[in-house]
Design an enzyme around this catalytic site. Structure first.
Site, short mmCIF file in Angstrom:
data_model
loop_
_atom_site.label_atom_id
_atom_site.label_comp_id
_atom_site.label_asym_id
_atom_site.label_seq_id
_atom_site.Cartn_x
_atom_site.Cartn_y
_atom_site.Cartn_z
N GLU A 55 3.26 31.47 -7.01
CA GLU A 55 2.26 30.73 -7.77
C GLU A 55 2.77 29.32 -8.09
OE1 GLU A 55 -0.60 31.93 -7.95
OE2 GLU A 55 -0.77 33.90 -8.92
N ASP A 80 4.36 40.47 0.56
CA ASP A 80 4.33 40.83 -0.86
C ASP A 80 3.72 42.20 -1.13
OD1 ASP A 80 1.80 40.00 -0.06
OD2 ASP A 80 1.81 38.19 -1.28
N HIS A 127 -1.22 28.90 -3.72
CA HIS A 127 -0.09 29.82 -3.61
C HIS A 127 0.07 30.32 -2.17
CE1 HIS A 127 -2.76 33.49 -4.80
NE2 HIS A 127 -2.41 33.67 -3.54
N ASN A 129 -5.40 28.34 -5.45
CA ASN A 129 -4.54 27.45 -6.24
C ASN A 129 -3.32 26.97 -5.45
OD1 ASN A 129 -3.03 29.77 -6.14
ND2 ASN A 129 -2.76 30.00 -8.34
C1 GLP Z 1 -3.24 36.97 -1.98
C2 GLP Z 1 -2.00 37.21 -1.12
C3 GLP Z 1 -1.69 36.02 -0.25
C4 GLP Z 1 -2.95 35.60 0.46
C5 GLP Z 1 -3.94 35.08 -0.54
C6 GLP Z 1 -5.26 34.66 0.07
O1 GLP Z 1 -2.96 36.58 -3.26
N1 GLP Z 1 -0.85 37.52 -1.92
O2 GLP Z 1 -0.67 36.38 0.67
O3 GLP Z 1 -2.66 34.56 1.38
O4 GLP Z 1 -4.21 36.09 -1.50
O5 GLP Z 1 -6.05 35.78 0.32
P1 GLP Z 1 -7.40 35.77 1.13
O6 GLP Z 1 -7.03 35.68 2.54
O7 GLP Z 1 -8.05 37.07 0.79
O8 GLP Z 1 -8.17 34.60 0.66
#
Ligand code: GLP
Length: 242
Positions: free
Chosen positions: A142, A67, A137, A135
């Site tokens: 989402e 993303d 995702h 949440n």
């Molecule tokens: C973001 C990314 C996800 C990632 C998630 C968790 O929103 N778009 O791809 O898995 O956050 O991030 P973190 O590893 O910093 O908890």
């Protein structure tokens, strides 16, 4: 689902990194999927370390990231392209033109179609690394995102903005939309590796593994993937049934 709970984040990083290193050594032309955020940082450090020490080569590897935020180009420090370059690609022998991150600029709809086509043209993703949001995702899919979605524009939820805005100067500064690979795109990867650590992930992990498969909990669809490995630390695994 293969679920492995490790006693520390270090052990989790080692286990996940080993899986990627072995895969690259076995298939130097592998198509890898990468993710951003805090969770993969330690793994990327280990991939770099292994590349320097053991000369694992990424010369013929192709990558696709999950993303990108809307409106940011690769020179912006908050962009996921910048994250990938600085945390991984700049330190490997990878051909940058074979590394793909969705574009957050220009016609996002058209860019999304092109991204799906590029993944298809590359023969699909062999091994995809993913994290999970609090949440549930995956990428920026989402709650409520259809399971059959492909690369698309996503509106970030309050919870995601709250979790991610610290990378930006203020809450107003974080883009409210992103381009993300869809749930179907992620499910089509031949193998998925999820890493999650910390107490704040425990609720989502429990629902993902033990809860019903429902779009309210996007990650729950992973229950249907034929080859998914989940690496957790004790805290992220703390709410799972013993
Ligand atoms: C973001 C990314 C996800 C990632 C998630 C968790 O929103 N778009 O791809 O898995 O956050 O991030 P973190 O590893 O910093 O908890």
């Amino acid at each position: 689902m293969t679920i492995t709970t490790l006693s520390s984040v270090e052990d989790l990083n080692i286990a996940a990194a080993e899986l990627f290193i072995k895969a690259v050594r076995l298939n130097p032309k592998i198509v890898l999927g990468f993710s951003t955020g805090n969770s993969p940082k330690g793994i990327y450090q280990l991939l770099i370390q292994d590349h320097l020490r053991n000369k694992t080569s990424y010369k013929s590897v192709t990558t696709f990231n999950l993303d990108e935020y809307e409106g940011l180009d690769g020179s912006s420090e908050q962009s996921y392209r910048y994250f990938m370059d600085t945390h991984l690609f700049d330190h490997l022998d990878i051909d940058k033109s074979n590394t793909h991150v969705p574009s957050g600029l220009g016609d996002l709809e058209a860019g999304s179609r092109i991204y799906d086509e590029m993944i298809e043209k590359a023969g699909g993703i062999d091994l995809q690394l993913i994290g999970i949001g609090t949440n549930g995702h995956i990428a920026f899919n989402e709650p409520g995102t259809p399971f059959n979605s492909r690369t698309h524009i996503a509106n970030l939820t309050e919870e995601t903005i709250e979790a991610n805005y610290k990378d930006f100067l203020s809450k107003d500064g974080i883009p409210k939309r992103a381009v993300t690979m869809g749930i179907q795109s992620i499910m089509e990867a031949k193998q998925l590796v999820m890493v999650a650590f910390g107490k704040n992930k425990a609720g989502a992990i429990k629902k993902m593994i033990e809860g019903p498969i429902h779009t309210d909990m996007p990650a729950s669809i992973l229950q249907k993937h034929p080859n998914v490995t989940i690496f957790l630390d004790q805290e992220a695994a703390s709410l799972l049934k013993k």
